[in-house]
Design a protein around this motif. Sequence first.
Motif, PDB file in Angstrom:
ATOM      1  N   TRP A  70       8.858 -15.025 -12.092  1.00  0.00           N
ATOM      2  CA  TRP A  70       8.015 -16.123 -11.591  1.00  0.00           C
ATOM      3  C   TRP A  70       7.617 -15.881 -10.138  1.00  0.00           C
ATOM      4  N   ASN A  71       8.583 -15.461  -9.312  1.00  0.00           N
ATOM      5  CA  ASN A  71       8.290 -15.166  -7.907  1.00  0.00           C
ATOM      6  C   ASN A  71       7.259 -14.042  -7.789  1.00  0.00           C
ATOM      7  N   GLN A  72       7.405 -12.989  -8.623  1.00  0.00           N
ATOM      8  CA  GLN A  72       6.452 -11.877  -8.588  1.00  0.00           C
ATOM      9  C   GLN A  72       5.058 -12.316  -9.012  1.00  0.00           C
ATOM     10  N   GLU A  73       4.977 -13.200 -10.004  1.00  0.00           N
ATOM     11  CA  GLU A  73       3.675 -13.694 -10.452  1.00  0.00           C
ATOM     12  C   GLU A  73       2.967 -14.459  -9.336  1.00  0.00           C
ATOM     13  N   ILE A  74       3.720 -15.275  -8.621  1.00  0.00           N
ATOM     14  CA  ILE A  74       3.131 -16.058  -7.531  1.00  0.00           C
ATOM     15  C   ILE A  74       2.623 -15.142  -6.431  1.00  0.00           C
ATOM     16  N   ARG A  75       3.416 -14.147  -6.052  1.00  0.00           N
ATOM     17  CA  ARG A  75       3.007 -13.231  -4.990  1.00  0.00           C
ATOM     18  C   ARG A  75       1.808 -12.385  -5.405  1.00  0.00           C
TER      19      ARG A  75
END
Length: 538
Positions: A70-75
Amino acid sequence: MIRVLLIQGHGSDTLVSDLTGQMEIDLVKASSLQAGKVQAARASCDIILAPSPGSSGCDEPEYSSDLIIWNQEIRSRGEATVFLLYTQVARSLVVTDITAGISTVPSGQAAPRSLIAAFRQASNRGRLERSFRAGYDLQTRIIASMPLAYLGLENGKVTDANQACLSLMGRSSEQVKGQPVSDLISADESGSLHEAMLRTPGSRIPVRIHLPAGSDPALVSGLSGISGFIFLEDRREPADLAARLRETERECREKLWLSETLVLKMDPDGTITFANNATLRCFGYTDTGLDGNHISILIPPGLGPEPVAPVSLFLGVANESEPTAIHIMEHQRRDGGKIYIAWTTKAYYTPSGELTGLLCIGTDMTDQTPEGEGRISTRIWRDRVIEGTDIIPEVFDAILQACIEIAREGREGKPVGTAFLVGDRDEVMARSRQLILNPFYGHPEEMRTIIKKDVREMLKEYALLDGAFVVSGDGMLEAAGRYITVDASQASLPKGMGTRHSSTAAITTVTRAVGFVVSESGGRVSVIKDGKIVKVIG
């Protein structure tokens, strides 16, 4: 306003208790990571608070993997959302910013303030990182597309130059060949050739030099020992784009700061007919509302030396013809605290010209002093005003605060008008003359520094004098009672401005000074640069 998405877990009840009712926080709760993703897809968040992997109920490997994805998708989408992790350790709750390596242990009555400070720091960092990534990508694309010119060298003398290089230098091949390259190119102040200057007839062009493999960039006298060729990259366009990029970043930061919008509607007599939730939270009326109250409930008593009808304050904003100025007004919260709102107002009239109502759009511009008092926040817009001047931020803030106090208090109950010219001291003094004996001449610097509060109090006495104050960029009071000799017709100001405004504006067009004008009639403070009003505080 910071929008926080809380993924509920062990310890989340403590966070809900600490954050509920805080005006700076818009708290949204989700029961799981999947529910949180749905909430985040509906409306972006500044902060996502999630239980730490390994904490009670979150020890499955899938949870940690889902959190990372999820964090990677946001970034990857370039969003500024920042993840913070929380966990219950014994009886304490620990909130950790993994990226910055900062942990916060909120406790007691100070817990909400500690959390809000940690959220604000993480949110600002996320926004700046996104801005820097965008700026870096843009500059990389610019550099990759730059055409290069080259010079052929033999023991530091020019033997050849292509047409791109000759066009860049504005010289012919005959004028260049045989010349020492050190006569054509100079290093920057640090002695580096990475950013050098190309001497051309009548000007100097910033260039980036690419040396032959194995050359020592420290040989600046230097280039005299080089044989082979060097590439010259014209840096004028990147320099211009970099300046535009800095301006764009400032505008973006200002828009982010102004993103929590207040909406207020009122009748011609000042009765409030609508106030949105942001307005109610800002002023502290979330439980009772503001509809039906008179606008004077939001105006502090004794705003100026002369009473002014509250509605006329907003009408003055609506009728202002200067599109670049932000009008900041002093207000009071329900608890009596002082706040400052930047308003844009639209007045509505019937075809016959009768006023039917006012729509006011505003943003909270309040900062807190170390003593806990409200003051105007200048962090975002101040840098744009003092850019290109020798004014330090502390001096700008001190002058602005002194002007606000003079406008609000006057002298012995009577309104006072005055002007300050700050920065570029020598040029300002050369374009003005004394109307009276200079009361500051010969006094030591410690008695003339505007940053000291007792010196600012002394200014209120001299504000009654005709003429302007002159203050250096580092805060030294140089003179009072100065008559500006610049032709005021050079300034272009909205109609209705007096000679104090026009003469101050005129001198800012021919110097690098910034003008501060206190209006005797309206009690407003105008900040003027380059002949234009850039901010109005009233």
